[in-house]
Design an enzyme around this catalytic site. Structure first.
Site, mmCIF file in Angstrom:
data_model
loop_
_atom_site.group_PDB
_atom_site.id
_atom_site.type_symbol
_atom_site.label_atom_id
_atom_site.label_comp_id
_atom_site.label_asym_id
_atom_site.label_seq_id
_atom_site.Cartn_x
_atom_site.Cartn_y
_atom_site.Cartn_z
ATOM 1 N N HIS A 174 12.306 28.381 -8.248
ATOM 2 C CA HIS A 174 11.458 27.429 -7.520
ATOM 3 C C HIS A 174 11.092 27.980 -6.142
ATOM 4 C CE1 HIS A 174 11.198 24.068 -10.197
ATOM 5 N NE2 HIS A 174 12.499 23.858 -10.253
ATOM 6 N N GLU B 182 9.103 22.923 -13.980
ATOM 7 C CA GLU B 182 10.457 23.083 -14.520
ATOM 8 C C GLU B 182 10.484 24.130 -15.627
ATOM 9 O OE1 GLU B 182 13.352 21.829 -13.366
ATOM 10 O OE2 GLU B 182 12.058 21.133 -11.739
ATOM 11 N N GLU C 258 16.946 27.509 -9.506
ATOM 12 C CA GLU C 258 16.550 27.015 -8.183
ATOM 13 C C GLU C 258 15.889 28.119 -7.358
ATOM 14 O OE1 GLU C 258 16.457 23.967 -7.764
ATOM 15 O OE2 GLU C 258 17.666 23.470 -9.520
#
Length: 316
Positions: free
Chosen positions: A138, A209, A135
């Protein structure tokens, strides 16, 4: 080039939104849709994190939390953010039995990460680190803004397509395609626009991803733990644990580390995520390149202690 493709795909989503507006109100409807799309993007830019966190009932936590699992989650996330050169994100927990996590925010200075209670109960500390490193990747790659804006536009396209189905054929012949032709067009846009929007979501999400997996493994210094975590999350997410809020807001599905939708209807045909086994294989190859041993297959049960202090799991 990856950013260029992303912006082109976002432009495609906006064009779909304008097309639905045209079928409802002709040239005027198309211009209104364009203005609305620009307004949505601006609103999403400034309010993305607040909207998503509120939607999922996320609660901010810190190092003073009385539960050891949550304290460790916060401590590790803060440490990894620092080592990755990122500002401290807002760290939150969402009350969901389905193990999952996501990141949101318009930039690293306004980022937030969220982990579900199910994820914290299921995974080991090292595996939670792997997930949160993903995360943070990202956030580092500034994916969070694009992912949230995509969710906003895709959700609006689906809503506008439904509106077009009911009202698209009501214009007269001088109103640019009313009557039977307008109704047929409205039916087509109601069917095809959500599918097209989902395909664009997939194109944006899947490439990001893989990249977040790669960067996340670097941040955590461990590709094996993330690979095991993905296997566990996939197994439990498909074991009957629904994410109620995600089912109500499917346009946000691509924000999670694993697709949170139950796979009913067309959800399993149009997954917003790469196949988990492909992601695991990529992480295994990365581990070999980095000199790590190959990730072992994750067990389908967990020895982690839930927040309640009692052992349990979907199949306990």
């Amino acid at each position: 080039m990856n950013h260029f493709k992303t912006y082109m795909l976002l432009a495609g989503l906006t064009a779909l939104f304008m097309g639905a507006g045209f079928l409802i109100g002709g040239a005027t409807g198309m211009m209104i849709a364009l203005v609305f799309a620009l307004a949505m993007n601006a609103f999403s830019y400034w309010n993305a994190d607040k909207i998503v966190l509120r939607t999922y009932g996320a609660v901010e936590v810190d190092e003073s939390h009385p539960e050891p699992l949550i304290r460790n989650y916060v401590i590790d996330t803060v440490e990894m953010a620092r080592s990755a050169g990122l500002p401290r994100p807002r760290i939150t927990v969402i009350d969901s039995a389905q193990p999952n996590a996501f990141a949101t925010g318009r930039d690293p200075d306004h980022a937030a990460v969220a982990a579900s209670t199910g994820l914290l109960q299921l995974l080991t500390r090292e595996e939670i680190r792997g997930v949160m490193a993903h995360e943070l990747a990202h956030v580092k790659n500034r994916d969070t803004l694009v992912m949230t804006v995509t969710a906003t536009i895709a959700g609006a396209i689906s809503a506008l397509a439904n509106f077009a189905f009911f009202f698209g054929g009501s214009r007269d012949e001088e109103g640019n395609g009313g009557g039977l032709g307008g109704m047929i067009g409205a039916i087509l846009i109601a069917i095809l626009a959500p599918i097209a929007a989902m395909l664009v979501q997939m194109a944006i999400s899947r490439a990001r991803e893989y990249e977040a997996d790669r960067i996340g493994a670097q941040i955590a210094g461990d590709s094996e733990s993330l690979a095991r975590a993905l296997q566990k999350i996939e197994a439990y997410a498909r074991g009957g644990y629904e994410n109620v809020q995600a089912e109500r807001n499917p346009a946000t599905a691509h924000m999670f580390i694993i697709n949170p939708l139950a796979g009913k209807g067309a959800d399993n045909l149009f997954s917003t995520h790469p196949a988990t086994h492909n992601r695991v294989e990529a992480l295994m190859r990365l581990g070999v390149e980095r000199g790590a041993r190959r990730p072992v297959m994750a067990a389908t049960t967990s020895s982690s202690v839930p927040l309640s202090g009692e052992r349990g799991g979907p199949w306990s």
